[in-house]
Design a protein around this motif. Structure first.
Motif, PDB file in Angstrom:
ATOM      1  N   GLN A 217     -40.672 -51.062   2.060  1.00 45.55           N
ATOM      2  CA  GLN A 217     -40.091 -50.522   0.820  1.00 45.55           C
ATOM      3  C   GLN A 217     -38.990 -49.559   1.179  1.00 45.55           C
ATOM      4  O   GLN A 217     -39.151 -48.710   2.069  1.00 45.55           O
ATOM      5  CB  GLN A 217     -41.177 -49.811  -0.005  1.00 45.55           C
ATOM      6  CG  GLN A 217     -40.653 -49.169  -1.286  1.00 45.55           C
ATOM      7  CD  GLN A 217     -41.766 -48.475  -2.053  1.00 45.55           C
ATOM      8  OE1 GLN A 217     -42.856 -49.032  -2.221  1.00 45.55           O
ATOM      9  NE2 GLN A 217     -41.501 -47.274  -2.518  1.00 45.55           N
ATOM     10  N   GLY A 218     -37.870 -49.627   0.499  1.00 45.30           N
ATOM     11  CA  GLY A 218     -36.755 -48.735   0.766  1.00 45.30           C
ATOM     12  C   GLY A 218     -35.458 -49.456   0.988  1.00 45.30           C
ATOM     13  O   GLY A 218     -34.412 -48.803   1.217  1.00 45.30           O
ATOM     14  N   GLN A 219     -35.488 -50.750   0.961  1.00 43.56           N
ATOM     15  CA  GLN A 219     -34.252 -51.514   1.060  1.00 43.56           C
ATOM     16  C   GLN A 219     -33.580 -51.590  -0.316  1.00 43.56           C
ATOM     17  O   GLN A 219     -34.259 -51.556  -1.342  1.00 43.56           O
ATOM     18  CB  GLN A 219     -34.549 -52.920   1.599  1.00 43.56           C
ATOM     19  CG  GLN A 219     -35.042 -52.915   3.027  1.00 43.56           C
ATOM     20  CD  GLN A 219     -35.408 -54.320   3.496  1.00 43.56           C
ATOM     21  OE1 GLN A 219     -35.814 -55.152   2.694  1.00 43.56           O
ATOM     22  NE2 GLN A 219     -35.268 -54.574   4.793  1.00 43.56           N
ATOM     23  N   PRO A 220     -32.302 -51.680  -0.403  1.00 41.52           N
ATOM     24  CA  PRO A 220     -31.330 -51.817   0.702  1.00 41.52           C
ATOM     25  C   PRO A 220     -30.761 -50.497   1.174  1.00 41.52           C
ATOM     26  O   PRO A 220     -29.701 -50.459   1.782  1.00 41.52           O
ATOM     27  CB  PRO A 220     -30.247 -52.665   0.052  1.00 41.52           C
ATOM     28  CG  PRO A 220     -30.211 -52.173  -1.360  1.00 41.52           C
ATOM     29  CD  PRO A 220     -31.633 -51.850  -1.717  1.00 41.52           C
ATOM     30  N   TYR A 221     -31.445 -49.398   0.847  1.00 45.52           N
ATOM     31  CA  TYR A 221     -30.884 -48.084   1.147  1.00 45.52           C
ATOM     32  C   TYR A 221     -31.053 -47.713   2.606  1.00 45.52           C
ATOM     33  O   TYR A 221     -30.190 -47.048   3.184  1.00 45.52           O
ATOM     34  CB  TYR A 221     -31.544 -47.026   0.260  1.00 45.52           C
ATOM     35  CG  TYR A 221     -31.468 -47.344  -1.208  1.00 45.52           C
ATOM     36  CD1 TYR A 221     -30.282 -47.182  -1.909  1.00 45.52           C
ATOM     37  CD2 TYR A 221     -32.581 -47.824  -1.898  1.00 45.52           C
ATOM     38  CE1 TYR A 221     -30.208 -47.482  -3.265  1.00 45.52           C
ATOM     39  CE2 TYR A 221     -32.523 -48.117  -3.240  1.00 45.52           C
ATOM     40  CZ  TYR A 221     -31.333 -47.951  -3.918  1.00 45.52           C
ATOM     41  OH  TYR A 221     -31.259 -48.248  -5.246  1.00 45.52           O
ATOM     42  N   PHE A 222     -32.180 -48.154   3.222  1.00 53.70           N
ATOM     43  CA  PHE A 222     -32.482 -47.740   4.585  1.00 53.70           C
ATOM     44  C   PHE A 222     -32.920 -48.949   5.397  1.00 53.70           C
ATOM     45  O   PHE A 222     -33.364 -49.978   4.846  1.00 53.70           O
ATOM     46  CB  PHE A 222     -33.591 -46.680   4.605  1.00 53.70           C
ATOM     47  CG  PHE A 222     -33.226 -45.429   3.850  1.00 53.70           C
ATOM     48  CD1 PHE A 222     -32.487 -44.431   4.453  1.00 53.70           C
ATOM     49  CD2 PHE A 222     -33.612 -45.260   2.522  1.00 53.70           C
ATOM     50  CE1 PHE A 222     -32.144 -43.286   3.759  1.00 53.70           C
ATOM     51  CE2 PHE A 222     -33.270 -44.126   1.829  1.00 53.70           C
ATOM     52  CZ  PHE A 222     -32.531 -43.133   2.443  1.00 53.70           C
ATOM     53  N   SER A 223     -32.838 -48.816   6.702  1.00 58.19           N
ATOM     54  CA  SER A 223     -33.295 -49.838   7.650  1.00 58.19           C
ATOM     55  C   SER A 223     -34.028 -49.143   8.771  1.00 58.19           C
ATOM     56  O   SER A 223     -33.910 -47.924   8.947  1.00 58.19           O
ATOM     57  CB  SER A 223     -32.101 -50.631   8.196  1.00 58.19           C
ATOM     58  OG  SER A 223     -31.234 -49.783   8.940  1.00 58.19           O
ATOM     59  N   GLU A 241     -26.440 -36.963  -6.702  1.00 52.45           N
ATOM     60  CA  GLU A 241     -26.447 -36.693  -8.125  1.00 52.45           C
ATOM     61  C   GLU A 241     -26.974 -37.889  -8.927  1.00 52.45           C
ATOM     62  O   GLU A 241     -27.438 -37.726 -10.056  1.00 52.45           O
ATOM     63  CB  GLU A 241     -25.040 -36.332  -8.592  1.00 52.45           C
ATOM     64  CG  GLU A 241     -24.573 -34.939  -8.126  1.00 52.45           C
ATOM     65  CD  GLU A 241     -24.252 -34.889  -6.655  1.00 52.45           C
ATOM     66  OE1 GLU A 241     -24.438 -33.824  -6.031  1.00 52.45           O
ATOM     67  OE2 GLU A 241     -23.821 -35.929  -6.111  1.00 52.45           O
ATOM     68  N   ALA A 242     -26.907 -39.117  -8.340  1.00 48.76           N
ATOM     69  CA  ALA A 242     -27.463 -40.296  -9.004  1.00 48.76           C
ATOM     70  C   ALA A 242     -28.943 -40.465  -8.685  1.00 48.76           C
ATOM     71  O   ALA A 242     -29.755 -40.729  -9.575  1.00 48.76           O
ATOM     72  CB  ALA A 242     -26.681 -41.549  -8.592  1.00 48.76           C
ATOM     73  N   LYS A 243     -29.303 -40.336  -7.418  1.00 47.32           N
ATOM     74  CA  LYS A 243     -30.708 -40.438  -7.015  1.00 47.32           C
ATOM     75  C   LYS A 243     -30.883 -39.587  -5.773  1.00 47.32           C
ATOM     76  O   LYS A 243     -30.174 -39.750  -4.788  1.00 47.32           O
ATOM     77  CB  LYS A 243     -31.103 -41.887  -6.726  1.00 47.32           C
ATOM     78  CG  LYS A 243     -32.584 -42.062  -6.425  1.00 47.32           C
ATOM     79  CD  LYS A 243     -32.959 -43.525  -6.226  1.00 47.32           C
ATOM     80  CE  LYS A 243     -34.444 -43.670  -5.952  1.00 47.32           C
ATOM     81  NZ  LYS A 243     -34.836 -45.092  -5.756  1.00 47.32           N
ATOM     82  N   GLU A 244     -31.849 -38.699  -5.852  1.00 44.08           N
ATOM     83  CA  GLU A 244     -32.005 -37.708  -4.782  1.00 44.08           C
ATOM     84  C   GLU A 244     -33.169 -38.027  -3.861  1.00 44.08           C
ATOM     85  O   GLU A 244     -33.086 -37.782  -2.655  1.00 44.08           O
ATOM     86  CB  GLU A 244     -32.189 -36.313  -5.398  1.00 44.08           C
ATOM     87  CG  GLU A 244     -32.279 -35.198  -4.379  1.00 44.08           C
ATOM     88  CD  GLU A 244     -32.360 -33.826  -5.021  1.00 44.08           C
ATOM     89  OE1 GLU A 244     -32.401 -32.819  -4.286  1.00 44.08           O
ATOM     90  OE2 GLU A 244     -32.390 -33.770  -6.276  1.00 44.08           O
ATOM     91  N   TYR A 245     -34.269 -38.566  -4.376  1.00 46.55           N
ATOM     92  CA  TYR A 245     -35.477 -38.781  -3.579  1.00 46.55           C
ATOM     93  C   TYR A 245     -35.724 -40.284  -3.391  1.00 46.55           C
ATOM     94  O   TYR A 245     -35.575 -41.077  -4.328  1.00 46.55           O
ATOM     95  CB  TYR A 245     -36.691 -38.138  -4.245  1.00 46.55           C
ATOM     96  CG  TYR A 245     -36.542 -36.649  -4.460  1.00 46.55           C
ATOM     97  CD1 TYR A 245     -36.712 -35.772  -3.400  1.00 46.55           C
ATOM     98  CD2 TYR A 245     -36.203 -36.140  -5.706  1.00 46.55           C
ATOM     99  CE1 TYR A 245     -36.560 -34.405  -3.583  1.00 46.55           C
ATOM    100  CE2 TYR A 245     -36.050 -34.776  -5.904  1.00 46.55           C
ATOM    101  CZ  TYR A 245     -36.231 -33.919  -4.832  1.00 46.55           C
ATOM    102  OH  TYR A 245     -36.078 -32.571  -5.020  1.00 46.55           O
ATOM    103  N   TYR A 246     -36.151 -40.654  -2.171  1.00 46.36           N
ATOM    104  CA  TYR A 246     -36.480 -42.041  -1.830  1.00 46.36           C
ATOM    105  C   TYR A 246     -37.818 -42.054  -1.096  1.00 46.36           C
ATOM    106  O   TYR A 246     -38.076 -41.182  -0.238  1.00 46.36           O
ATOM    107  CB  TYR A 246     -35.405 -42.662  -0.937  1.00 46.36           C
ATOM    108  CG  TYR A 246     -34.061 -42.823  -1.609  1.00 46.36           C
ATOM    109  CD1 TYR A 246     -33.710 -44.012  -2.227  1.00 46.36           C
ATOM    110  CD2 TYR A 246     -33.138 -41.781  -1.621  1.00 46.36           C
ATOM    111  CE1 TYR A 246     -32.473 -44.167  -2.845  1.00 46.36           C
ATOM    112  CE2 TYR A 246     -31.906 -41.917  -2.232  1.00 46.36           C
ATOM    113  CZ  TYR A 246     -31.581 -43.115  -2.845  1.00 46.36           C
ATOM    114  OH  TYR A 246     -30.366 -43.262  -3.450  1.00 46.36           O
TER     115      TYR A 246
END
Length: 808
Positions: A217-223, A241-246
Motif C-alpha cells: 500500500q502506498g503506490q504510486p507515491y512511494f516505492s 497542502e493537498a495531502k500531508e499524511y501517507y
C-alpha cells in the motif's frame, strides 16, 4: 549413500589408517550433508581389527547420524542414529551410555542396541546443535570397553519462521515536492527511510532466510527497494497542502519471494514536511479602519493578514508600509505568534488637522528557497484606509510650559502672567481656569476663572520659598470632565527687605590693664537677602554711641569689623560691663540697617594677660534683715495683689451705657456676647455704612458699641485708600482674603462673607438694598391693610394707617 562395503573398499584404495580415514569421512560427510542433506540415511563406519601399516589405538564406533530435522511432528520418538562397537556380539553384554547436552532429556539411547532417539520437539532457532559423549561398558562389570568419545548432533533447519520487522511500525518525514530521478529506466526518488526485516531461520541453509521486500500500500507515491528495503518517493510534485499524511505497508517475504515463502508486514507512516512553495496573498485588497484622535502613541489601530498555505518558518511574514500619506504617522509590526500585521499609532493624531490616511502595506516571506522562486512573487500588497474620529479633547495650553520671574515685594493681586488655553475641537468651547491646590498648598497664587490672569494672593518671601511650581487647570464649560493642565514655574526674585544682623550673641572680655588701641573682638554679620553683586556690610557705632570714649569700631572692608579700645585704665569696681551698640548697614537699595549689641566685660588679669576673674567683689549689707521683717514684707505684697484683682473684677462686670445711633438703620448682623440682649441696641455692633460704597463709608466715623468689641469687624476698615479707589475688584478681594486668613478671629472658610467694594466707574451706581434705610424716598405700604388682620401688625410697623372703623 554410504554403506559398509563401500567404506571398506574406500579404505583399501586410499591406503589410509583407520583413524585418518574416519576423520576424512567425517569431514566429507559434513560437507556433503551441509550442501545436500539426506535425512534418514544411515552412515556406518567400520573399524576393522586387522593389522594395519600404522599401529594406532582403534575406535570401534559406528556413527549412524549427525543431522536431525527440527520441528518433528510425529507421535513416535525421532530416530537419530545408532552406536555400535566391534566388541558387541549381540548377546547384550555391552551396555551403551550417553551423556552431555540434552542426554536423557532431549535424547535417549537404547543401552543394548545403541539406538539414539529424540524424545522432544527440536527447534533450531532455540538451539542449533548438541554436544554429546558416548561410552560402551561391560554390563556385568561396568568396566569401560572403549574410551569415551564426543560427537555433535546438529539440528537441520526448515522454513518455519516468517520475516519480522523488529523496529516497526515506522515514522518518517520527507519534504514535499521532493525530486524524483531515473536510473536505468527505473525511477530513483528521494530516500525516505530504510526498513529491515529479520528471519530467524538459518541464513546458510537454503533460502529460508532470504528476504525480499515489496510494497502493498502506498503506490504510486512511494516505492521500496526489494533487496535493501529503502523506501523512496515515486511521484513528482507531492504537495503537502493537498495531502500531508501517507500510510505505506511494506511486505518482507522469505524463500526469495517464491511461492510458499513466509511473509511479514509493517506500516510506515510518512509525513510530508513543508517547504516554502506557496507565496503569501492578502484575502482583502482593501481594509477600512478607524481610530480616535485621542489614541495614545503605540496604541493598536487594526490588523491585516496575508494568508500563506505553508507552515512554520515558511509561513513567517514581515509587514511593511511601502507607501501612503500615513507612512510617517502610523507603524506596522508583525505578531510572531499569529503572523498578522498590527498597525499602531506612531505620532499624535488630530481630527482638526487631518481626518483620514491611506497606507499601502506589503506582506512578504523573509525565508525563500531558490528552487521555488518561479512560483512567486513571494510578496503581496493591500491598501488600508484609516479614518480619524473626532473626540472631545481637553483644552490645550499654548505654550505648554510657563516660566515667570516676579520680585518678592510684589503687591497682592498683581497679575504676573496671562495663562492661555483653547479648546482644540471644532466647537471651541469656553474655558474656565483654576489652580491645582495640591501644587499650591500655601495658596500664594490665584488665577482668574475667565481670563487666565495669574495673580499673587499672598505676600511672597524669597527667603521662605524662592521657587513655586504650580499647575494651572483649564476646564471646558460644557464638559467639566475635559481638563487640561500646564506647569508654571515661578522664580521669586530677591529684593533688599532684610537688614543685616549679628549671627550670634557676641561677648568680649577686656583686662583692667588693657591699653588704648587694643583689639577686643572681631565681629561679622549675616543677611538673608541674596543680592546680585554679593553682600557688602558697613559697620559703625550707633548714633547714640558715636562719641563713645571707651571703644571704637574699625570696618575691615571684608564684611567684618574690629572692636578697639580708646583708652586704658579700666576698673572692674567702677564698671564691670559695657554694652556697645554697633550699626550694621548693607549695600542694597534701599539701604537697610540694624543695631547689634556687643557685651564687654571687664576682668582682672595676671601679668601675662590671662583672665583671672570677671565678677566684681560682692559688697555685704552691714545689717541683715530679720525673719519677721521678711514675713511682714511678703504679707504686704500679698494684700496688694488681692486688692488689685478685686478692682479688676469689679471693673469687668461694670456695665457702660450704649451709644445709640440717631439714624435708625435696618440691618441684620450676628453678634455674640455674654450678657443678655438689649433689643434694638444690639444692632449697633458696627456701622451699617461699612457695607456701603467705601467712598461713602469713609466720609463719617463709624460708631461702635462700647461694652464689647465685635468679633468680625467690617473689612472696609482695613481697605487702604489706594486699593479702594484705583485697584481692580480682584486685587481688592485677594487682599481681603489674605487679611481674613491672617486674622485669628476670622470666621471659617465656609462662612458667608460680604464684600462691599463695587469697583470704580459703575454707571448703575449701588444696587445694594441696605442703603435704602437712609434714603428720603417714601414708599406707600397702604396695601398691607387690605390683606386682612394677619398683616395688621406689619402695616402698623411700616406706617400704614388703618381704615375707618366699621359702623356696625
Amino acid at each position: 549413500m554410504w554403506t559398509t562395503g563401500r567404506m571398506s573398499n574406500a579404505k583399501s584404495r586410499l591406503g589410509l589408517g583407520t583413524s585418518l580415514y574416519f576423520w576424512a569421512l567425517m569431514d566429507l560427510t559434513t560437507t556433503v550433508l551441509s550442501s545436500t542433506p539426506m535425512p534418514g540415511v544411515e552412515l556406518e563406519t567400520l573399524f576393522s581389527d586387522r593389522p594395519q601399516p600404522h599401529q594406532r589405538s582403534k575406535r570401534s564406533w559406528v556413527w549412524n547420524q549427525f543431522f536431525v530435522l527440527e520441528e518433528y511432528t510425529g507421535t513416535d520418538p525421532l530416530y537419530v542414529g545408532k552406536l555400535h562397537s566391534d566388541m558387541d556380539r549381540g548377546d547384550g553384554s555391552i551396555k551403551y551410555i550417553l551423556s552431555g547436552e540434552g542426554a536423557g532429556i532431549v535424547f535417549t539411547i537404547d543401552d543394548t542396541t545403541g539406538d539414539i532417539h529424540a524424545i522432544q520437539r527440536l527447534d533450531r532457532e532455540e538451539r542449533a546443535q548438541y554436544t554429546l559423549r558416548a561410552q560402551a561398558l561391560d554390563r556385568r562389570t561396568g568396566r569401560p570397553m572403549e574410551p569415551e568419545s564426543e560427537f555433535i548432533i546438529k539440528i537441520q533447519d526448515i522454513n518455519d519462521n516468517e520475516p519480522k520487522f523488529l523496529d516497526g511500525p515506522y515514522i518518517a518525514t520527507v519534504p514535499e515536492m521532493s525530486p524524483v530521478g531515473f536510473s536505468h529506466f527505473s525511477p530513483l526518488g528521494t530516500s525516505v527511510i530504510q526498513v529491515t526485516a529479520t528471519d530467524a531461520d538459518d541464513p546458510t541453509y537454503g533460502n529460508s532466510a532470504r528476504v525480499v521486500y515489496s510494497i502493498l500500500q502506498g503506490q504510486p507515491y512511494f516505492s521500496v527497494d526489494s533487496k535493501t528495503g529503502v523506501i523512496r518517493t515515486a511521484l513528482m510534485n507531492m504537495d503537502r497542502e493537498a495531502k500531508e499524511y501517507y500510510e505505506v505497508i511494506i511486505q518482507a517475504k522469505d524463500m526469495g519471494g517464491q511461492l510458499g515463502g513466509l511473509a511479514g508486514t509493517t506500516t510506515v507512516n510518512i509525513t510530508l514536511s513543508d517547504v516554502n512553495d506557496n507565496p503569501p496573498r492578502f484575502p482583502q485588497k482593501h481594509y477600512q479602519m478607524s481610530v480616535l484622535e485621542s489614541a495614545p502613541i503605540s496604541s493598536t489601530v487594526g490588523r491585516v493578514f496575508a494568508k500563506d498555505l505553508d507552515e512554520g518558518i515558511n509561513a513567517e511574514m514581515k509587514y511593511t508600509i511601502v507607501d501612503g500619506d500615513g507612512a510617517d504617522t502610523f507603524d506596522i509590526n508583525t505578531d510572531p505568534n499569529f503572523q498578522v500585521g498590527i498597525i499602531t499609532v506612531k505620532k499624535p493624531l488630530s481630527f482638526e488637522s487631518k481626518k483620514s490616511y491611506t497606507l499601502k502595506v506589503e506582506g512578504a516571506n523573509p525565508h525563500l528557497e531558490m528552487r521555488f522562486l518561479n512560483l512567486g512573487p513571494f510578496q503581496d500588497t493591500t491598501t488600508v484606509h484609516i479614518s480619524v474620529e473626532d473626540v472631545d479633547e481637553p483644552p490645550v495650553f499654548e505654550p505648554g510650559f510657563y516660566f515667570v520671574e516676579v520680585p518678592e515685594d510684589v503687591t497682592i493681586g498683581t497679575t504676573i502672567q496671562i495663562i492661555s488655553a483653547k479648546d482644540p475641537d471644532v466647537t471651541n468651547n469656553s474655558i474656565r481656569y483654576s489652580i491645582d491646590r495640591s501644587s499650591d498648598p500655601g495658596r500664594f497664587f490665584y488665577v482668574d476663572i475667565t481670563t487666565g490672569a495669574l495673580m499673587t494672593a499672598r505676600p511672597l518671601d524669597r527667603e521662605e520659598f524662592s521657587w513655586h511650581n504650580i499647575t494651572v487647570l483649564a476646564m471646558e464649560m460644557n464638559n467639566p470632565s475635559q481638563v487640561g493642565s500646564v506647569a508654571v514655574t515661578i522664580k521669586v526674585l530677591d529684593v533688599n527687605d532684610n537688614a543685616p544682623e549679628f549671627p550670634r550673641f557676641y561677648e568680649a572680655f577686656i583686662c583692667e590693664n588693657a591699653k588704648a588701641g587694643q583689639l577686643i573682638q572681631t565681629v561679622s554679620a549675616v543677611d538673608q537677602d541674596d543680592p546680585h553683586n554679593g553682600q557688602h556690610f558697613y559697620y559703625s557705632l550707633a548714633p547714640e554711641a558715636a562719641n563713645n570714649p571707651n571703644f571704637t569700631v574699625r570696618d575691615n572692608q571684608d564684611n567684618t569689623a574690629r572692636i578697639l579700645t580708646r583708652r586704658s585704665g579700666f576698673r572692674q569696681q567702677e564698671q564691670s560691663v559695657f554694652y556697645l551698640p554697633i550699626l550694621i548697614a548693607d549695600s542694597g537699595q534701599p539701604v537697610l540697617s540694624s543695631t547689634g549689641t556687643l557685651t564687654i566685660q571687664v576682668c582682672s588679669c595676671n601679668e601675662d594677660g590671662h583672665v583671672m576673674s570677671c565678677s566684681p567683689e560682692a559688697y555685704m549689707l552691714p545689717v541683715s534683715l530679720s525673719r519677721g521683717a521678711l514675713i511682714a514684707i511678703l504679707a504686704c505684697i500679698f494684700v496688694l495683689l488681692v486688692l488689685v484683682l478685686l478692682i479688676l473684677s469689679m471693673r469687668r462686670h461694670r456695665k457702660q451705657p450704649y451709644i445709640i445711633d440717631d439714624d435708625e438703620n435696618i440691618h441684620e448682623n450676628i453678634v455674640r456676647y455674654d450678657d443678655e440682649g438689649g433689643g434694638e441696641e444690639d444692632t449697633e455692633a458696627f456701622d451699617i455704612a461699612a457695607m456701603w460704597n467705601p467712598r461713602e463709608a469713609q466720609a463719617g466715623a463709624p460708631k461702635t458699641r462700647q461694652d464689647m468689641l465685635p468679633e468680625i469687624e467690617s473689612l472696609s476698615r482695613y481697605v487702604p485708600q489706594t486699593c479702594a479707589v484705583s485697584s481692580t475688584v480682584h486685587s481688592y478681594v485677594l487682599a481681603k482674603l489674605y487679611e481674613a486668613d491672617m486674622d485669628l478671629w476670622a470666621p471659617p472658610f465656609d462662612s458667608l462673607q460680604t464684600y462691599m467694594f463695587e469697583g470704580d466707574g459703575s454707571v448703575a451706581g449701588s444696587l445694594s438694598s441696605l442703603q435704602s434705610a437712609t434714603s428720603d424716598s417714601e414708599q406707600s405700604f397702604d396695601f398691607l391693610t387690605d390683606w386682612g388682620p394677619r398683616f395688621r401688625k406689619l402695616a402698623e410697623l411700616y406706617g400704614a394707617s388703618e381704615g375707618p372703623a366699621p359702623v356696625w
